[in-house]
Every structure is written in C-alpha cells, then in structure tokens.
Design a protein around this motif. Structure first.
Motif, PDB file in Angstrom:
ATOM      1  N   PHE A 134      39.609  39.582  44.893  1.00 37.56           N
ATOM      2  CA  PHE A 134      38.868  40.061  43.726  1.00 37.56           C
ATOM      3  C   PHE A 134      37.545  39.312  43.625  1.00 37.56           C
ATOM      4  CE2 PHE A 134      43.285  40.996  42.710  1.00 37.56           C
ATOM      5  CZ  PHE A 134      43.201  42.289  42.221  1.00 37.56           C
ATOM      6  N   LYS A 207      31.274  47.825  45.114  1.00 40.76           N
ATOM      7  CA  LYS A 207      32.484  47.239  44.550  1.00 40.76           C
ATOM      8  C   LYS A 207      32.186  46.716  43.146  1.00 40.76           C
ATOM      9  CE  LYS A 207      34.853  44.841  47.464  1.00 40.76           C
ATOM     10  NZ  LYS A 207      35.324  43.748  48.369  1.00 40.76           N
ATOM     11  N   CYS A 209      34.228  44.797  39.662  1.00 41.85           N
ATOM     12  CA  CYS A 209      35.454  44.092  39.268  1.00 41.85           C
ATOM     13  C   CYS A 209      35.331  43.590  37.831  1.00 41.85           C
ATOM     14  CB  CYS A 209      35.699  42.919  40.220  1.00 41.85           C
ATOM     15  SG  CYS A 209      37.249  42.032  39.930  1.00 41.85           S
ATOM     16  N   THR A 236      43.121  41.788  35.953  1.00 42.70           N
ATOM     17  CA  THR A 236      41.965  41.999  36.813  1.00 42.70           C
ATOM     18  C   THR A 236      42.044  43.391  37.426  1.00 42.70           C
ATOM     19  OG1 THR A 236      42.039  39.639  37.368  1.00 42.70           O
ATOM     20  CG2 THR A 236      40.587  41.024  38.678  1.00 42.70           C
ATOM     21  N   GLN A 238      39.769  46.114  40.014  1.00 43.14           N
ATOM     22  CA  GLN A 238      38.640  46.212  40.933  1.00 43.14           C
ATOM     23  C   GLN A 238      38.624  47.573  41.631  1.00 43.14           C
ATOM     24  OE1 GLN A 238      37.045  42.804  43.342  1.00 43.14           O
ATOM     25  NE2 GLN A 238      38.134  43.823  44.994  1.00 43.14           N
TER      26      GLN A 238
END
Length: 423
Positions: A134, A207, A209, A236, A238
């Motif tokens: 992550f 990407k 997150c 979390t 992502q």
C-alpha cells in the motif's frame, strides 16, 4: 552593614545561586532526556540520525535466495537540512547476482498543516513477484525480515514515479501515484495474452490509496498533526489501473486491495489482533502483479531442514510459489496472553495463531513455464508462538490442515524460531 545583614545577604545570594544551578541542571537533564528519547525513536523507525541526513538501516545488510548477501547504504535528509525539501537515495549490491541496485528521489512540501508533498523518484531494483504494498505504508521497519531469507521469485524493475501525498483530515491519509515500469522476470516466465508472448514488458500504472484511522487521536503540534492515540480499526483501500499505450504500457488491468487491522486490548497485558487482507485484479495481469498469500515455507524434505524464522503475518506452512491468485482473501487471528512474569529479565509470552486464505485464478494458461495451484478450496493453518525466550528470540509451531493438507504428516508442520524486539 552589620554582621547579621551581611550573613543574611550571603545566605540569600547562595540560595539564589543554588536555585539557578539546580534549575539549569534540570533543564539540561530534560533536554538530554528528550534528545535520547528522540534518538531511540529514530532507531525504532529504522534510521540512524545525523545533523542533516538520517541513514536508513534497512539497506545495511539483507539476504535472499536470488542475491544472497545484499548490502549498501541509504537515507533521507531531515528537517535540519530543510523542512520543505526532501532528498532520499540508496545504493545496494547483491553478491550472487553481482549487480548494483539504486534509487534516488526528492520531495517538495506544498502545505504543512495537511502534510501535502509531491514526490518524484527513479528506482532500479528487485521486487518479489506476487507481492502487493500500500502506498500509505510509508515506513515499515523490522530489525530482521524473516520472509526475505527464503524468497527466490523476483523480477527486476526500472521505475519512474511521481506522487502526491495529502491528509484529507488527520484521520484520513491519501497518496496518488503515476508510475512507468520496465519489468524483467529473473526466472523463466512467459506471459501469453491476445496472441502475443511476453518475457519482458512495460507497465504504466495510476494508483491511489487511502488509509483511515477513525478512532485514533491527533493533536496539532508545531503546525503538524501528531498521533496521540493509536486507535482501531485501521482501514486501507487502494486502487491500481494499468493503462495500455500510456507511455510504453503493454497491458490493461485493474487491481483493488483492501486491509483491515483490528486490535482488542484487555488491559491486563493481553490482547487479540485480527488482520484481514483482500485483493482482486481483472484484465491482462502478468504473474508479477498477481497475488501470493504471504508464504514462508521453503521446499525441503524434513521439518528441521525447513527450520527458519517465522514472519509477522505470513503463512508458515505454505510453500513459496505454491499458490498464485487473481482474487484472494486472508484472515489472521492472534491472541497474545499476558507475559509470564518469571523474573525481571525473563518474561516469555504465549501467542495463539490461526490463519485462513481463499482465492482463485482465471486464465491460468496465460502463465507459461511456471507451475502453481489455486486457493479456491481454502487454506488453513493454526499454531502457537512462545516469544522473548532469550534476547528477543522465541519459537513457533504451526500445523497445516483442511483442503490443502498434505499426505506426509511432516510436510504439514512448520517449526521455526521467532524474533521480537521493541525499542
């Protein structure tokens, strides 16, 4: 002036002088304590601080099956150098592959209160195939990384990346990255898709997150938010998108990764931890970007030949490269009993552990020259650790059962030692 007045004056002057000396000594002692505490904190985070540059202890020495001994130097500038500009770098050398790996990058702070930074980096290094990290996991340091010793499946990557780090709120951390990578597997691998065959490839990814800590406490200190209460759960999420023809990108695929960490503190020096990790990818995804389930067992004949070091969140009885998935979920439960108070220096702790993984893979025929299985029937192992027996070392015993139980009893058992040190 009378003798009495002179005596009183001298006494008062001595008291004032003594008070100032005690006060100065107290301030000096407090400053030394703060400096010592900050130094230990930096070591705990994996840094050896100097005036302008903090050396990163992660790069000093490591070992794996591909490079054998890996050693080098790295670090990052600190606030004494600049609180608005970061410079970071590392250079390492592998003694088996006889190759230097390196990275250099910079960061520019755009806003202090929201901890908004823009970063740029260039990296030429190795990465474990099937691993997934992550973006918000900025700093994970262990004095000893157990799984690394036995990893053999790596791919080389040359990556150029730019990212933006931002706090939407003190409890919500975000980071977004655009990266361009050239991938070269170090093992015999061929990815066949849409009538074309690839042994090396380019991947261009976007990407983003987010890490949410809804029950953590934060305070504003020196115009920065500092975590004062480590609350749970921590969540979390992502999302990754690989874009074909962006730069030199060869494939279109998407990935969605999720993690939940929950801790229950029973206020008697015992606690329970639950870690849930899940991921799914769709599209033209090569093996390098699929998922393994954190295996940590080497493929050798006897239990003692497989004796090594237990990981933190890894499956100790699952063999390396045994399973790969394009969708998977793992759940780990740990219960830490109150340490046995045998003496002031000897307080071993019993930990009960149970782990479960399930997953599946589509289009297995795309992955040529490698052999692996699917996790669709569900994988289970349970066991225990006895930690901190001597100098932070302990022992663990884990047993594999359920759908992937092996015919030979010994092949289902993992006996290892553990290593736990807290600064």
């Amino acid at each position: 002036m009378s003798k009495l007045s002179t005596f009183i004056y001298i006494a008062l002057f001595s008291c004032v002088l003594h008070s100032q000396t005690v006060s100065e000594n107290t301030v000096t002692t407090q400053q030394d304590t703060i400096k010592k505490s900050e130094f230990i904190k930096q070591l705990g985070n994996g840094y050896f601080p100097t005036k302008y540059f903090n050396f990163d202890l992660r790069y000093l020495i490591k070992y794996n099956q591909y490079e054998a001994l890996r050693t080098g130097l790295g670090g990052i500038t600190n606030d004494a150098f600049s609180d608005k500009l970061r410079l970071n770098t590392y250079v390492v050398y592998g003694f088996r592959d006889h190759r230097f790996k390196y990275s250099f990058g910079t960061g520019l702070r755009l806003d202090e209160k929201t901890s908004t930074w823009i970063h740029a980096s260039y990296t030429d290094d190795l990465q474990e195939s099937g691993s997934s990290a992550f973006l918000t996991d900025k700093r994970i340091f262990q004095f000893f990384e157990p799984r690394l010793l036995n990893i053999s499946l790596f791919h080389k990557h040359t990556t150029r990346a730019v990212s933006i780090e931002h706090q939407l709120s003190p409890k919500l951390q975000t980071e977004t990255q655009l990266a361009f990578s050239y991938i070269v597997p170090t093992y015999d691998y061929e990815f066949v898709v849409n009538g074309a065959s690839y042994t090396t490839f380019h991947i261009s990814t976007f990407k983003t997150c987010m890490q949410w800590s809804p029950f953590s406490g934060f305070e504003l200190s020196d115009n920065r938010y500092v975590e004062t209460k480590n609350g749970y759960p921590k969540l979390t999420l992502q999302y990754t998108k690989s874009i074909k023809n962006l730069g030199k990108g060869d494939f279109n695929f998407s990935k969605l990764d999720f993690r939940l960490i929950q801790e229950f503190d029973y206020h008697n020096d015992s606690k329970s931890e639950i870690t849930l990790v899940s991921g799914i990818t769709s599209g033209e995804t090569p093996l390098t970007h699929l998922y393994h389930a954190y295996p940590n067992n080497i493929n050798k004949e006897t239990i003692m030949q497989r004796f090594s070091v237990a990981g933190i969140n890894s499956f100790e009885t699952m063999y390396f490269n045994e399973f790969f998935s394009d969708k998977f979920t793992t759940m780990q439960f740990k219960h830490f009993f109150k340490p046995f108070n045998i003496s002031a220096c000897f307080k071993p702790q019993l930990v009960l552990i149970s782990r479960y993984a399930i997953g599946d893979i589509s289009h297995i025929e795309r992955h040529q020259n490698v052999t692996f299985k699917s996790l669709k029937h569900g994988y289970t192992e349970s066991g225990f650790e006895i930690n901190k027996l001597i100098f932070g070392f302990g022992t663990s015993l884990t047993y594999r059962y359920g759908a992937y139980h092996l015919p030979n009893f010994g092949d289902n058992v993992a006996f290892k030692f553990t290593f736990n040190v807290t600064l």
